[in-house]
Write a protein that holds these residues in place. Structure first.
Motif, mmCIF file in Angstrom:
data_model
loop_
_atom_site.group_PDB
_atom_site.id
_atom_site.type_symbol
_atom_site.label_atom_id
_atom_site.label_comp_id
_atom_site.label_asym_id
_atom_site.label_seq_id
_atom_site.Cartn_x
_atom_site.Cartn_y
_atom_site.Cartn_z
ATOM 1 N N ASN A 365 34.739 36.439 38.790
ATOM 2 C CA ASN A 365 33.866 36.623 39.951
ATOM 3 C C ASN A 365 33.734 35.310 40.717
ATOM 4 O OD1 ASN A 365 32.108 38.024 41.678
ATOM 5 N ND2 ASN A 365 30.317 37.442 40.490
ATOM 6 N N ARG A 366 33.642 34.196 39.996
ATOM 7 C CA ARG A 366 33.620 32.892 40.667
ATOM 8 C C ARG A 366 34.996 32.554 41.233
ATOM 9 N NH1 ARG A 366 29.988 28.531 37.250
ATOM 10 N NH2 ARG A 366 28.278 29.910 36.641
ATOM 11 N N LEU A 367 36.036 32.921 40.491
ATOM 12 C CA LEU A 367 37.408 32.609 40.902
ATOM 13 C C LEU A 367 37.896 33.486 42.050
ATOM 14 C CD1 LEU A 367 38.795 32.408 37.287
ATOM 15 C CD2 LEU A 367 39.026 30.536 38.916
ATOM 16 N N LYS A 368 37.199 34.610 42.293
ATOM 17 C CA LYS A 368 37.670 35.624 43.237
ATOM 18 C C LYS A 368 39.085 36.065 42.826
ATOM 19 C CE LYS A 368 33.865 34.964 45.350
ATOM 20 N NZ LYS A 368 32.721 35.811 44.907
ATOM 21 N N LEU A 369 39.227 36.355 41.544
ATOM 22 C CA LEU A 369 40.506 36.722 40.946
ATOM 23 C C LEU A 369 40.513 38.229 40.691
ATOM 24 C CD1 LEU A 369 43.187 36.282 39.494
ATOM 25 C CD2 LEU A 369 41.899 35.454 37.512
ATOM 26 N N ARG A 370 41.366 38.936 41.432
ATOM 27 C CA ARG A 370 41.369 40.396 41.389
ATOM 28 C C ARG A 370 42.773 40.941 41.166
ATOM 29 N NH1 ARG A 370 36.593 42.485 43.590
ATOM 30 N NH2 ARG A 370 35.207 40.857 44.404
ATOM 31 N N TYR A 371 42.819 42.251 40.919
ATOM 32 C CA TYR A 371 44.111 42.929 40.829
ATOM 33 C C TYR A 371 44.010 44.284 41.508
ATOM 34 C CZ TYR A 371 42.569 46.098 37.068
ATOM 35 O OH TYR A 371 41.940 47.075 36.328
ATOM 36 N N ARG A 372 45.169 44.785 41.914
ATOM 37 C CA ARG A 372 45.218 46.067 42.630
ATOM 38 C C ARG A 372 45.194 47.219 41.639
ATOM 39 N NH1 ARG A 372 48.939 42.761 45.271
ATOM 40 N NH2 ARG A 372 48.478 42.374 47.479
ATOM 41 N N THR A 377 40.700 47.288 44.690
ATOM 42 C CA THR A 377 40.848 46.020 43.970
ATOM 43 C C THR A 377 39.665 45.841 43.021
ATOM 44 O OG1 THR A 377 39.697 44.705 45.644
ATOM 45 C CG2 THR A 377 42.097 44.976 45.890
ATOM 46 N N GLU A 378 39.935 45.227 41.864
ATOM 47 C CA GLU A 378 38.894 44.999 40.866
ATOM 48 C C GLU A 378 39.050 43.594 40.284
ATOM 49 O OE1 GLU A 378 38.669 47.973 37.833
ATOM 50 O OE2 GLU A 378 38.816 49.644 39.249
ATOM 51 N N LEU A 379 37.944 43.075 39.757
ATOM 52 C CA LEU A 379 37.976 41.785 39.090
ATOM 53 C C LEU A 379 38.696 41.901 37.758
ATOM 54 C CD1 LEU A 379 34.290 40.591 39.687
ATOM 55 C CD2 LEU A 379 36.342 39.625 40.738
ATOM 56 N N LEU A 380 39.481 40.884 37.437
ATOM 57 C CA LEU A 380 40.154 40.810 36.139
ATOM 58 C C LEU A 380 39.202 40.262 35.084
ATOM 59 C CD1 LEU A 380 43.590 39.409 37.307
ATOM 60 C CD2 LEU A 380 43.293 41.466 35.929
ATOM 61 N N HIS A 381 39.590 40.404 33.825
ATOM 62 C CA HIS A 381 38.916 39.712 32.736
ATOM 63 C C HIS A 381 39.721 38.470 32.379
ATOM 64 C CE1 HIS A 381 36.192 43.100 30.927
ATOM 65 N NE2 HIS A 381 36.010 42.918 32.225
ATOM 66 N N THR A 382 39.034 37.375 32.094
ATOM 67 C CA THR A 382 39.703 36.144 31.677
ATOM 68 C C THR A 382 39.344 35.841 30.225
ATOM 69 O OG1 THR A 382 37.907 34.694 32.422
ATOM 70 C CG2 THR A 382 39.631 35.220 34.023
ATOM 71 N N LEU A 383 40.334 35.285 29.489
ATOM 72 C CA LEU A 383 40.149 34.940 28.093
ATOM 73 C C LEU A 383 40.810 33.595 27.830
ATOM 74 C CD1 LEU A 383 41.370 38.167 28.290
ATOM 75 C CD2 LEU A 383 40.412 38.169 25.989
ATOM 76 N N ASN A 384 40.305 32.873 26.848
ATOM 77 C CA ASN A 384 40.987 31.630 26.476
ATOM 78 C C ASN A 384 40.717 31.307 25.016
ATOM 79 O OD1 ASN A 384 38.224 30.210 27.134
ATOM 80 N ND2 ASN A 384 39.497 28.688 26.128
ATOM 81 N N GLY A 385 41.554 30.439 24.463
ATOM 82 C CA GLY A 385 41.363 30.010 23.084
ATOM 83 C C GLY A 385 42.078 28.701 22.806
#
Length: 426
Positions: A365-372, A377-385
């Motif tokens: 939501n902060r990144l304005k990172l979406r997909y079609r 269009t919807e916001l993606l989920h982000t993950l990291n490790g």
């Protein structure tokens, strides 16, 4: 940050989740909704006035063309009135938007329903207990900060001389071991489908804010005032931001990234054996993995990442366990976090070496990172490790594998280090 629509439509779920963090956020949530109501009202009034002004401007042009100057002049007076009215309205709107954003930035992510409630590490849940017996090197076992001198692994005094405490200098076999671990982790990550990047070590404020380091961890980040840049606390920050503002096609998902970077953290100082040696440092090397995933797949991807990190530790022969963090011990931006801990034989305690997290839409939501999608269009989920952070990995390898004939290296590292064991240099 959280979406206003979520706070409006799922208020009770949000409040229940934030209570797992020990927060009573009802007033904060209500304030966000009130600010958004005010934003909508001001925006509607401003847009109505601007629409009227545009309509009048077109009419004035037509009136002048037809020679009806008196009518045109009267309407021009109304245009001037609108200009005087819209200025203050736009200022109020801008101020309200800023206030709304700041209010949203103060709210942490909502924990997943499986996250246990609790305030401290004592409330974390053992998700995967360790298997088998823990290594017992014997009464003569030495902690890694003593082994470091004998084997020429790292030198804390050189770090103090050149920089300050918390900045170890790796030397000889230690530098070779550190480089070997970085290459080993990167090779395993790329074999698992992650694309390797070598990102910048400094980022601007927008980048740090987009992944949630600002304003939450501002006091922990090193700031370069002359250039208005921050040293990264983790490769997660630049790696995730590579896709800031992007609109991705669904068939390009998931996106999988990995990268090695030094990391810099101004962690609060404390004393005692639990922070000696490599247990807590201000600069350390880490290999990171990041995924951008469809919302309906993100928790399956989280499990995949947990299994991947577990596989790395198993290849290194390090006893480990996995904790599911409670709400109060979880990071500000996380919806669920698993911590990996390895057993330190000489210290006889568990050491954290990795955190694997799902942020859901909080970062995107902060990144304005979406997909079609078929729905738009919807916001993606982000993950990291972390895959993995090196200091405590090295500490555990040294302590758990010490023998009278040197420090035995895991078989998987023999080709990377160029030897089967580390031998004393003093």
């Amino acid at each position: 940050m959280l979406q206003v629509t979520t706070l409006r439509n799922e208020r009770e779920r949000v409040l229940e989740g934030l209570r797992k963090r020990g927060l009573d956020a009802a007033a904060d949530v209500d304030r966000v909704v009130e600010l958004d109501d005010r934003r909508k009202e001001l925006q509607s009034r401003t847009e109505d006035l601007l629409a009227e002004r545009n309509s009048l401007s077109r009419e004035i042009g037509d009136l002048f063309k037809s020679g009806r100057k008196e009518e045109a002049t009267a309407k021009r007076e109304r245009v001037n009135e609108i200009k005087e009215a819209t200025g203050p309205l736009e200022e109020q709107l801008d101020a309200t938007v800023r206030e709304l954003e700041e209010a949203l930035l103060q709210l942490p992510n909502v924990p997943d329903h499986r996250v246990p409630a609790g305030a401290t590490a004592e409330d974390n849940e053992v998700y995967r207990p360790h298997a088998g017996e823990l290594p017992k090197p014997g009464a003569e076992a030495r902690p890694h900060w003593e082994l470091a001198d004998t084997y020429g692994i790292f030198d804390l005094e050189l770090g103090v001389r050149t920089t300050g405490s918390g900045f170890p200098v790796f030397t000889g076999q230690g530098a070779r071991l550190q480089r070997a671990l970085v290459n080993f982790f990167l090779d395993r990550n790329t074999a698992a489908g992650y694309t390797e990047y070598a990102p910048p070590l400094l980022v601007n404020e927008d980048t740090a804010r987009a992944t949630g380091q600002l304003p939450d961890k501002e006091g922990q980040m090193y700031y370069v005032q002359a250039d208005d840049l921050y040293l990264i606390p983790t490769a997660e920050v630049p790696l995730t931001n590579l896709y800031r503002g992007e609109l991705l096609d669904a068939d390009a998902l998931p996106v999988k990234l990995t990268g090695y970077t030094p990391c810099f953290r101004r962690e609060a100082g404390s004393y005692g054996a639990h922070v000696r040696g490599l247990n807590r440092v201000h600069q350390f090397d880490k290999v990171e993995i990041v995924q951008l995933a469809r919302p309906e797949e993100s928790y399956a991807k989280l499990d995949e990442m947990v299994d991947h990190v577990a596989g790395l530790l198993e290849e290194l022969g390090l006893p480990y366990r996995v904790l599911r963090l409670c709400g109060g011990d979880m990071g500000f931006t996380s919806a669920m976090t698993y911590d990996f801990e390895v057993w330190s034989a000489a210290q006889e305690r568990w050491l954290e070496v990795s955190s694997v997290s799902n942020f859901e839409t909080y970062q995107s939501n902060r990144l304005k990172l979406r997909y079609r999608t078929d729905r738009g269009t919807e916001l993606l989920h982000t993950l990291n490790g972390s895959a993995l952070a090196l200091p405590r990995i090295i500490a555990a390898l040294l302590e758990n594998n010490q023998t009278e004939d040197g420090i035995l290296l895991p078989e998987k590292l023999h080709g990377y280090v160029g030897k089967e064991r580390l031998l004393p240099v003093r």
